[in-house]
Design an enzyme around this catalytic site. Sequence first.
Site, short mmCIF file in Angstrom:
data_model
loop_
_atom_site.label_atom_id
_atom_site.label_comp_id
_atom_site.label_asym_id
_atom_site.label_seq_id
_atom_site.Cartn_x
_atom_site.Cartn_y
_atom_site.Cartn_z
N GLY A 53 -49.05 -21.51 20.09
CA GLY A 53 -49.32 -20.85 21.37
C GLY A 53 -50.25 -19.70 21.25
O GLY A 53 -50.71 -19.15 22.24
N GLY B 15 -40.57 -21.17 21.87
CA GLY B 15 -39.91 -20.35 20.86
C GLY B 15 -38.98 -21.21 20.06
O GLY B 15 -38.71 -22.24 20.55
N SER B 16 -38.99 -20.81 18.28
CA SER B 16 -37.70 -21.49 18.39
C SER B 16 -37.21 -21.46 19.83
O SER B 16 -36.26 -22.13 20.18
CB SER B 16 -36.65 -20.80 17.49
OG SER B 16 -36.53 -19.45 17.91
N ALA C 287 -38.39 -20.75 24.27
CA ALA C 287 -39.39 -20.53 25.30
C ALA C 287 -39.71 -19.04 25.46
O ALA C 287 -40.86 -18.67 25.70
CB ALA C 287 -38.87 -21.09 26.62
N ALA C 288 -38.69 -18.19 25.30
CA ALA C 288 -38.93 -16.76 25.48
C ALA C 288 -39.92 -16.25 24.43
O ALA C 288 -40.80 -15.43 24.74
CB ALA C 288 -37.61 -15.99 25.39
N ASP D 152 -37.78 -24.70 30.54
CA ASP D 152 -37.48 -23.49 29.74
C ASP D 152 -38.62 -22.48 29.85
O ASP D 152 -38.39 -21.28 30.02
CB ASP D 152 -37.32 -23.88 28.25
CG ASP D 152 -36.09 -24.72 28.00
OD1 ASP D 152 -35.38 -25.06 28.96
OD2 ASP D 152 -35.86 -25.05 26.82
C1 MEV Z 1 -33.96 -27.69 26.07
O1 MEV Z 1 -33.65 -26.34 26.36
C2 MEV Z 1 -34.00 -28.49 27.34
C3 MEV Z 1 -34.33 -29.97 27.18
O2 MEV Z 1 -34.17 -30.57 28.48
C4 MEV Z 1 -35.73 -30.18 26.65
C5 MEV Z 1 -36.81 -29.82 27.66
O3 MEV Z 1 -36.55 -29.77 28.89
O4 MEV Z 1 -37.96 -29.64 27.22
C6 MEV Z 1 -33.35 -30.66 26.23
#
Ligand code: MEV
Length: 285
Positions: free
Chosen positions: A60, A62-63, A65-66, A107
Site C-alpha cells: 500500500g 493491515g495484518s 485494514a486499519a 474492512d
Molecule cells: C475479514 O475481516 C472479512 C472477510 O469477509 C474478508 C473480506 O471481506 O475481505 C472474511
Amino acid sequence: MAASAPGKLILFGEHAVVFGEPALSTAINLRTEVFARPHTEWRADGGSFDEPRYRYVKEGLGSSAAVTVAALGAVAELEGRDLNPPVIARQAFEVEHEVQGRASPIDTTTATAGGGILVRKEAANGLLWTIGRDTRRWFLHECALPPLTLVVGNTGIGAATGPLVAGVKERVDRSPEAAEQVREIGRLTLDGLAALQRKDLEEAGRLMDRNHAILNELGVGHPMLEKLVAAARPHSFGAKLTGAGGGGSMFALTDRPEKVARSIREAGGKAFLVTSEAQGLRRLP
Ligand code: MEV
C-alpha cells in the site's frame, strides 16, 4: 507525518460479503497509528519491508485494514496530498485484494470512514462510494446503529485471511448448499440490521448465533472460538466469530459486559470491552 485509523468488528456477513452479499460492520475505539517520515528507501519500523508481516504496508504504500488505511493516510500527507476518503478506501481495498488474493472492501471502508458501514448489492440511502472488482460491485453505505455494548474475545491464534477466503470459495464453487449458506448470511445481515435498529437485541443476538453456526459450516471456525463463544453466550444476547475466523476473534452482544469479559478470560481468551467509533481515518498533529 502521522495518521490513525480505527479497527472494526464485522457484526454480520463476513465471507459472504466477498461474494457480493450484504454485510454490516462497525468501527471500534481501538485505533492504529502510523508515523511516516522521508527516507532514501522504504522501511518499516526501521527494518526491511520484505518481512511478511509488512506486506499490507509494502503493497500500500493491515495484518489489518486499519494498518493499511493509516499507512496510506500517513504517506498521502508526506507527499502533500489531502486525505481523500474515497481514494484511500479504493487504494486500501486494492492492497487487501493483492495481499489476500481475494477480498471485499468492507474492512478497508470501515477503517477509512468510521461508524457503522453497510455493504449492499445496490445503492440506498447513505451511500458513501462504490468499489468494483471483476464482476462484483459493492455499494458502501454509512449506517446509523444504536450504541452497542460489545465484548471482543481474542483467541490468541493467528490465521491468515487469504487461505480462509479461498477455502470458502472452493466450497461455494463445488457445493450448492454452501452457495445457499452464503445467500442465507446475506439475508441474516439485513434482518440483523433491522433488529439492531429497532433495538431488539434478543433477535439481533439470535441472528448472530445463526450467522456463527453457518460460518462454522463454511469451515472457518476453530475450537478456541467455540470455547470463547460458549463462555460468552450464557450472559449475552448472542455471540459470533468476527472477521476471517480460523482463530482470531469473536464478540458478544451483551448487557453484562464485565461478566462476559470474565468468562472469556476464564476460558483462556483475551477480552476487551469496545464501543463503536464514529471517526475514521484522521491525521495526527
Ligand atoms: C475479514 O475481516 C472479512 C472477510 O469477509 C474478508 C473480506 O471481506 O475481505 C472474511
